[in-house]
Motif scaffolding. Sequence first.
Motif, PDB file in Angstrom:
ATOM      1  N   TYR A 119       0.824  -1.211   0.000  1.00  0.00           N
ATOM      2  CA  TYR A 119       0.000   0.000   0.000  1.00  0.00           C
ATOM      3  C   TYR A 119       0.859   1.263   0.000  1.00  0.00           C
ATOM      4  O   TYR A 119       0.494   2.278  -0.609  1.00  0.00           O
ATOM      5  N   ARG A 120       1.999   1.189   0.671  1.00  0.00           N
ATOM      6  CA  ARG A 120       2.917   2.340   0.655  1.00  0.00           C
ATOM      7  C   ARG A 120       3.503   2.555  -0.746  1.00  0.00           C
ATOM      8  O   ARG A 120       3.760   3.681  -1.155  1.00  0.00           O
ATOM      9  N   ILE A 121       3.703   1.468  -1.477  1.00  0.00           N
ATOM     10  CA  ILE A 121       4.188   1.592  -2.854  1.00  0.00           C
ATOM     11  C   ILE A 121       3.151   2.324  -3.705  1.00  0.00           C
ATOM     12  O   ILE A 121       3.481   3.241  -4.472  1.00  0.00           O
ATOM     13  N   LEU A 122       1.870   1.933  -3.560  1.00  0.00           N
ATOM     14  CA  LEU A 122       0.803   2.611  -4.291  1.00  0.00           C
ATOM     15  C   LEU A 122       0.732   4.088  -3.887  1.00  0.00           C
ATOM     16  O   LEU A 122       0.545   4.974  -4.725  1.00  0.00           O
ATOM     17  N   GLN A 123       0.870   4.330  -2.593  1.00  0.00           N
ATOM     18  CA  GLN A 123       0.835   5.702  -2.080  1.00  0.00           C
ATOM     19  C   GLN A 123       1.954   6.529  -2.688  1.00  0.00           C
ATOM     20  O   GLN A 123       1.757   7.685  -3.084  1.00  0.00           O
ATOM     21  N   SER A 124       3.137   5.949  -2.799  1.00  0.00           N
ATOM     22  CA  SER A 124       4.296   6.672  -3.321  1.00  0.00           C
ATOM     23  C   SER A 124       4.138   6.993  -4.798  1.00  0.00           C
ATOM     24  O   SER A 124       4.563   8.059  -5.259  1.00  0.00           O
ATOM     25  N   ILE A 125       3.539   6.081  -5.561  1.00  0.00           N
ATOM     26  CA  ILE A 125       3.328   6.324  -6.985  1.00  0.00           C
ATOM     27  C   ILE A 125       2.404   7.534  -7.177  1.00  0.00           C
ATOM     28  O   ILE A 125       2.663   8.405  -8.011  1.00  0.00           O
ATOM     29  N   GLY A 126       1.326   7.586  -6.397  1.00  0.00           N
ATOM     30  CA  GLY A 126       0.434   8.752  -6.472  1.00  0.00           C
ATOM     31  C   GLY A 126       1.104  10.021  -6.003  1.00  0.00           C
ATOM     32  O   GLY A 126       0.897  11.102  -6.573  1.00  0.00           O
ATOM     33  N   CYS A 127       1.934   9.898  -4.980  1.00  0.00           N
ATOM     34  CA  CYS A 127       2.650  11.048  -4.425  1.00  0.00           C
ATOM     35  C   CYS A 127       3.557  11.688  -5.476  1.00  0.00           C
ATOM     36  O   CYS A 127       3.738  12.909  -5.500  1.00  0.00           O
ATOM     37  N   GLY A 128       4.101  10.862  -6.373  1.00  0.00           N
ATOM     38  CA  GLY A 128       5.005  11.375  -7.397  1.00  0.00           C
ATOM     39  C   GLY A 128       4.374  12.414  -8.290  1.00  0.00           C
ATOM     40  O   GLY A 128       5.055  13.319  -8.789  1.00  0.00           O
ATOM     41  N   ALA A 129       3.061  12.331  -8.499  1.00  0.00           N
ATOM     42  CA  ALA A 129       2.372  13.309  -9.346  1.00  0.00           C
ATOM     43  C   ALA A 129       2.450  14.700  -8.749  1.00  0.00           C
ATOM     44  O   ALA A 129       2.628  15.695  -9.469  1.00  0.00           O
ATOM     45  N   ALA A 130       2.311  14.791  -7.425  1.00  0.00           N
ATOM     46  CA  ALA A 130       2.317  16.097  -6.768  1.00  0.00           C
ATOM     47  C   ALA A 130       3.664  16.785  -6.903  1.00  0.00           C
ATOM     48  O   ALA A 130       3.741  17.961  -7.298  1.00  0.00           O
ATOM     49  N   THR A 131       4.735  16.092  -6.591  1.00  0.00           N
ATOM     50  CA  THR A 131       6.049  16.732  -6.605  1.00  0.00           C
ATOM     51  C   THR A 131       6.590  16.923  -8.020  1.00  0.00           C
ATOM     52  O   THR A 131       7.282  17.900  -8.290  1.00  0.00           O
ATOM     53  N   ALA A 132       6.264  15.995  -8.939  1.00  0.00           N
ATOM     54  CA  ALA A 132       6.743  16.145 -10.315  1.00  0.00           C
ATOM     55  C   ALA A 132       6.103  17.345 -10.995  1.00  0.00           C
ATOM     56  O   ALA A 132       6.741  18.050 -11.776  1.00  0.00           O
ATOM     57  N   VAL A 133       4.827  17.577 -10.693  1.00  0.00           N
ATOM     58  CA  VAL A 133       4.086  18.650 -11.354  1.00  0.00           C
ATOM     59  C   VAL A 133       4.350  20.007 -10.708  1.00  0.00           C
ATOM     60  O   VAL A 133       4.299  21.039 -11.376  1.00  0.00           O
ATOM     61  N   SER A 134       4.663  20.031  -9.415  1.00  0.00           N
ATOM     62  CA  SER A 134       4.790  21.313  -8.707  1.00  0.00           C
ATOM     63  C   SER A 134       5.891  22.195  -9.285  1.00  0.00           C
ATOM     64  O   SER A 134       5.695  23.403  -9.486  1.00  0.00           O
ATOM     65  N   THR A 135       7.063  21.617  -9.576  1.00  0.00           N
ATOM     66  CA  THR A 135       8.154  22.413 -10.161  1.00  0.00           C
ATOM     67  C   THR A 135       7.792  22.880 -11.563  1.00  0.00           C
ATOM     68  O   THR A 135       8.104  24.013 -11.953  1.00  0.00           O
ATOM     69  N   ALA A 136       7.119  22.027 -12.335  1.00  0.00           N
ATOM     70  CA  ALA A 136       6.694  22.405 -13.682  1.00  0.00           C
ATOM     71  C   ALA A 136       5.721  23.576 -13.632  1.00  0.00           C
ATOM     72  O   ALA A 136       5.773  24.479 -14.479  1.00  0.00           O
ATOM     73  N   ILE A 137       4.834  23.588 -12.635  1.00  0.00           N
ATOM     74  CA  ILE A 137       3.879  24.684 -12.491  1.00  0.00           C
ATOM     75  C   ILE A 137       4.600  26.002 -12.257  1.00  0.00           C
ATOM     76  O   ILE A 137       4.236  27.044 -12.807  1.00  0.00           O
ATOM     77  N   VAL A 138       5.657  25.968 -11.436  1.00  0.00           N
ATOM     78  CA  VAL A 138       6.411  27.199 -11.156  1.00  0.00           C
ATOM     79  C   VAL A 138       7.003  27.765 -12.438  1.00  0.00           C
ATOM     80  O   VAL A 138       6.936  28.971 -12.692  1.00  0.00           O
ATOM     81  N   LYS A 139       7.577  26.903 -13.279  1.00  0.00           N
ATOM     82  CA  LYS A 139       8.144  27.407 -14.530  1.00  0.00           C
ATOM     83  C   LYS A 139       7.056  27.837 -15.510  1.00  0.00           C
ATOM     84  O   LYS A 139       7.258  28.752 -16.305  1.00  0.00           O
ATOM     85  N   ASP A 140       5.879  27.180 -15.463  1.00  0.00           N
ATOM     86  CA  ASP A 140       4.764  27.596 -16.310  1.00  0.00           C
ATOM     87  C   ASP A 140       4.379  29.043 -16.052  1.00  0.00           C
ATOM     88  O   ASP A 140       4.059  29.796 -16.979  1.00  0.00           O
ATOM     89  N   VAL A 141       4.421  29.427 -14.782  1.00  0.00           N
ATOM     90  CA  VAL A 141       3.802  30.685 -14.360  1.00  0.00           C
ATOM     91  C   VAL A 141       4.796  31.815 -14.156  1.00  0.00           C
ATOM     92  O   VAL A 141       4.513  32.970 -14.489  1.00  0.00           O
ATOM     93  N   TYR A 142       5.987  31.516 -13.633  1.00  0.00           N
ATOM     94  CA  TYR A 142       6.917  32.573 -13.238  1.00  0.00           C
ATOM     95  C   TYR A 142       8.187  32.531 -14.073  1.00  0.00           C
ATOM     96  O   TYR A 142       8.562  31.495 -14.608  1.00  0.00           O
ATOM     97  N   ALA A 143       8.860  33.684 -14.146  1.00  0.00           N
ATOM     98  CA  ALA A 143      10.120  33.786 -14.891  1.00  0.00           C
ATOM     99  C   ALA A 143      11.069  34.715 -14.148  1.00  0.00           C
ATOM    100  O   ALA A 143      10.683  35.423 -13.218  1.00  0.00           O
ATOM    101  N   GLY A 144      12.343  34.698 -14.578  1.00  0.00           N
ATOM    102  CA  GLY A 144      13.326  35.628 -14.033  1.00  0.00           C
ATOM    103  C   GLY A 144      13.555  35.471 -12.541  1.00  0.00           C
ATOM    104  O   GLY A 144      13.407  34.391 -11.965  1.00  0.00           O
ATOM    105  N   ARG A 145      13.943  36.564 -11.900  1.00  0.00           N
ATOM    106  CA  ARG A 145      14.206  36.535 -10.462  1.00  0.00           C
ATOM    107  C   ARG A 145      12.942  36.229  -9.668  1.00  0.00           C
ATOM    108  O   ARG A 145      13.004  35.677  -8.577  1.00  0.00           O
TER     109      ARG A 145
END
Length: 417
Positions: A119-145
């Motif tokens: 169950y922890r393995i399943l939990q970790s796979i779902g968890c990966g979506a949150a952290t993988a997407v969060s950095t991408a969202i920052v670059k989607d929205v913000y630039a520069g300093r």
Amino acid sequence: MEEKVVIDNSEQKHEKKQKYLGDKGFVVFIAFLSAFIPLSTDVYLPALPRMVESFNTTASMVNLTLIFFFVFYAIGTMFWGPLSDKYGRKPILLVGLSIYTIASILCIFSSSVYQLIIYRILQSIGCGAATAVSTAIVKDVYAGRKRVSILAIVQSMGMVSPIVSPVIGALILSALSWRGVFVVLAVIGVLSLAGSLAMNETIEERTEGSIFKSIGRLGVVAKNKSFTSLLITFSMMSIASMSFISASSYIYVDGFKLSERVYSYYFAINAVFFLLGPLLYIRLSKHFHYKPIITTSYIIMSISGLLLITVGFMKPWIFALSLIPASLFGSIIGPARTNLMIEQLDGDTGAASSLMSFAFTFFGSIGMLMISTNFINRIVLMGLMYLIIGLLSLAAWLTISNKPYIKHVSYHGEAED
């Protein structure tokens, strides 16, 4: 040849406004997503010794619930990022976080350590979506300093979790069994799903073609010499830092004979310095270029490792004080490290974010496995990791940072090298 330096004075992209979350709420939501790993592990750490008794098993077997979490989290992030480049950030968050929430509920009802591992393995796979997407969202929205500042704020806010999570975990254990920890994680999953539903899509241009072509972008990004060389250099230190996550409860509770609650306080104190690091970087970057900041940080992390080896095993407070410099300066370089890597690429942000999460977790899992063997004193072994890997990382950084293919970016208001 001279290194490539780009002067970027832009501050923010023309992003779609967040109708329901608002600007501040959006930043808080990104921080919440970035904090999913500490949320999913640190609240659970005080329960590890008690779970050994509950399942009538060994510490090594219970540690697999933590180690496999990170291993499969790393594998999961490899797919979520490229898929978010194709289908959008929001749909991927909804799918991943639904898996996370369901798996958290299943963990509550685990009848054996083997079930909990699955169950922890399943939990970790779902968890990966949150952290993988969060950095991408920052670059989607913000630039520069502005992006560097948001990364610092997000990473600092994300560090609130390691401060409060072990304390919450210890409080839960004082009233309930370890299963209560997973009730809290299930609630966190529901809250994250609500935030994802409220979020407006941030990606502007999506990748075309089949799913396999989207996942294949991982290979394209990996072939980018500047990105990959920086990724390997910055990821090595995770071997040392994540060894502490795996071993901390055993060091304080079993080694120093502290209660679970007192252990949670020590863990929280260390986490405070993780929180302060990114904020301190913003101040330092106004007076110093990020290159000497990173160099100095690696030197101090190595010194911290030497302290752990020589005196860290004497008393719990000495161990904590010896570790604090490594924690503080390990987090100081976070915003510069993340921004420098994503600046090497013009697109494929989701794929890049996935590879970053995978590499940090993969190297970190090596450290967790090493510290779990317990073939020598855990504190001494951790100190050796910080000392040796810190010096190796320093040497790699000094070499790579001066290569002409690395694109260094200077922003308005940032100190020059």
